[in-house]
Design an enzyme around this catalytic site. Sequence first.
Site, PDB file in Angstrom:
ATOM      1  N   HIS A  82       0.850  -1.195   0.000  1.00 16.58           N
ATOM      2  CA  HIS A  82       0.000   0.000   0.000  1.00 16.58           C
ATOM      3  C   HIS A  82       0.886   1.246   0.000  1.00 16.58           C
ATOM      4  CE1 HIS A  82      -3.817   2.083   0.790  1.00 16.58           C
ATOM      5  NE2 HIS A  82      -3.145   2.856   1.632  1.00 16.58           N
TER       6      HIS A  82
ATOM      7  N   MET B  89      -3.882  10.596  -2.101  1.00 19.77           N
ATOM      8  CA  MET B  89      -4.520  11.607  -1.247  1.00 19.77           C
ATOM      9  C   MET B  89      -4.049  12.956  -1.754  1.00 19.77           C
ATOM     10  SD  MET B  89      -4.069   9.512   2.287  1.00 19.77           S
ATOM     11  CE  MET B  89      -2.838   8.473   1.525  1.00 19.77           C
TER      12      MET B  89
ATOM     13  N   GLY C  65      -3.935  11.087   6.299  1.00 17.83           N
ATOM     14  CA  GLY C  65      -2.814  12.009   6.439  1.00 17.83           C
ATOM     15  C   GLY C  65      -1.633  11.441   7.206  1.00 17.83           C
ATOM     16  N   PHE C  66      -1.915  10.567   8.155  1.00 16.96           N
ATOM     17  CA  PHE C  66      -0.829  10.075   9.011  1.00 16.96           C
ATOM     18  C   PHE C  66      -1.039   8.616   9.373  1.00 16.96           C
ATOM     19  CE2 PHE C  66      -1.467  14.588   9.624  1.00 16.96           C
ATOM     20  CZ  PHE C  66      -0.176  15.086   9.423  1.00 16.96           C
ATOM     21  N   GLY C  67       0.064   7.933   9.617  1.00 17.44           N
ATOM     22  CA  GLY C  67       0.005   6.584  10.144  1.00 17.44           C
ATOM     23  C   GLY C  67      -0.160   6.623  11.656  1.00 17.44           C
ATOM     24  N   GLY C  68      -0.526   5.510  12.224  1.00 18.94           N
ATOM     25  CA  GLY C  68      -0.553   5.369  13.680  1.00 18.94           C
ATOM     26  C   GLY C  68      -1.694   6.076  14.389  1.00 18.94           C
TER      27      GLY C  68
ATOM     28  N   ASP D 182      -8.641   1.125   5.722  1.00 21.00           N
ATOM     29  CA  ASP D 182      -7.325   1.750   5.898  1.00 21.00           C
ATOM     30  C   ASP D 182      -7.364   2.710   7.080  1.00 21.00           C
ATOM     31  OD1 ASP D 182      -4.834   2.905   5.550  1.00 21.00           O
ATOM     32  OD2 ASP D 182      -5.314   3.873   3.631  1.00 21.00           O
ATOM     33  N   GLY D 183      -6.563   2.407   8.097  1.00 20.28           N
ATOM     34  CA  GLY D 183      -6.414   3.322   9.222  1.00 20.28           C
ATOM     35  C   GLY D 183      -6.705   2.676  10.563  1.00 20.28           C
ATOM     36  N   GLY D 184      -5.667   2.537  11.375  1.00 21.18           N
ATOM     37  CA  GLY D 184      -5.860   2.041  12.732  1.00 21.18           C
ATOM     38  C   GLY D 184      -6.203   0.567  12.808  1.00 21.18           C
TER      39      GLY D 184
ATOM     40  N   GLY E 107      -0.279  -0.221   8.620  1.00 20.90           N
ATOM     41  CA  GLY E 107       1.009   0.462   8.561  1.00 20.90           C
ATOM     42  C   GLY E 107       1.751   0.308   9.864  1.00 20.90           C
TER      43      GLY E 107
HETATM   44  C1  DX5 Z   1      -3.340   7.297   6.306  1.00 20.14           C
HETATM   45  C2  DX5 Z   1      -2.933   6.320   5.242  1.00 20.14           C
HETATM   46  C3  DX5 Z   1      -2.766   4.931   5.708  1.00 20.14           C
HETATM   47  C4  DX5 Z   1      -1.772   4.755   6.803  1.00 20.14           C
HETATM   48  C5  DX5 Z   1      -2.371   3.750   7.717  1.00 20.14           C
HETATM   49  O1  DX5 Z   1      -3.782   8.453   5.739  1.00 20.14           O
HETATM   50  O2  DX5 Z   1      -3.845   6.299   4.177  1.00 20.14           O
HETATM   51  O3  DX5 Z   1      -2.511   4.026   4.648  1.00 20.14           O
HETATM   52  O4  DX5 Z   1      -0.513   4.281   6.404  1.00 20.14           O
HETATM   53  O5  DX5 Z   1      -1.534   3.614   8.800  1.00 20.14           O
HETATM   54  P1  DX5 Z   1      -1.966   2.881  10.129  1.00 20.14           P
HETATM   55  O6  DX5 Z   1      -2.222   1.439   9.758  1.00 20.14           O
HETATM   56  O7  DX5 Z   1      -0.773   3.080  10.974  1.00 20.14           O
HETATM   57  O8  DX5 Z   1      -3.181   3.566  10.651  1.00 20.14           O
HETATM   58 ZN    ZN Z   2      -3.635   4.612   2.682  1.00 23.50          ZN
END
Ligand code: DX5
Ligand code: ZN
Length: 223
Positions: free
Chosen positions: A31, A66, A140-143, A173-175, A195
Amino acid sequence: MKIAPSLLSADFSKIAGEIALVEGAGANYLHLDVMDGRFVPNITWGPKIIGDLRKLSPLVFDTHLMIVEPEKYVEDFRKAGCDIITFHLEATVHAQRLLTHVKSLGAKAGISICPQTPVGMLEDLIEDIDLILIMSVNPGFGGQAYIPNSIKKVREARELIDAYNPACELEIDGGIGRKNIAEVVAAGVDVCVAGNAIFGAADPAAELQALRALAEPATAGAR
Ligand code: DX5
Ligand code: ZN
């Protein structure tokens, strides 16, 4: 079910090793989060970096754009080697045209929706969509923390897909991690992006396999 590790949480100083780790552990897609600092408040990478990553792996490149005006860039991302190109419904006016365009380039066409966008907005597009990506955080962000209302959207999207386009894949996707992967898969998700759960783990390969072990019984049970 499929697992798509998100490279957003990987360490780019050793990216070849990071990719090899998840590939060896049975990842289905890679991804790739493309962020422009306008659609989302963060910036990542573009076609040049993805083209270079393409040389490292035969995995399906699951690209999550995005960015504003995605129609301007889909051709470049396809040329860079993206297999699935997903754009945000909120980022374009002519989504049906863009879906058709992406498919004409030989890629699978995905649409993503942010937490505030109802699944019903996809009703009149469903027959043209290869993949629906439900954002379970604000992109926008991971984690970030998983938004619990996402499960309702997964169920609605599953119904839409089953009724009108069973070949369409449903991705979240996300969390996503150990605490919720079984629940979302049981509700109808086909592809789980992870992620931080994977690349933030001490042993990313073992974590990917642990996630799969939790999710697979849910797939069999629910569908
Ligand atoms: C966030 C991204 C995700 C992100 C998910 O905007 O689209 O793909 O990497 O990360 P996690 O799994 O850490 O929430
Ligand atoms: Zn994503």
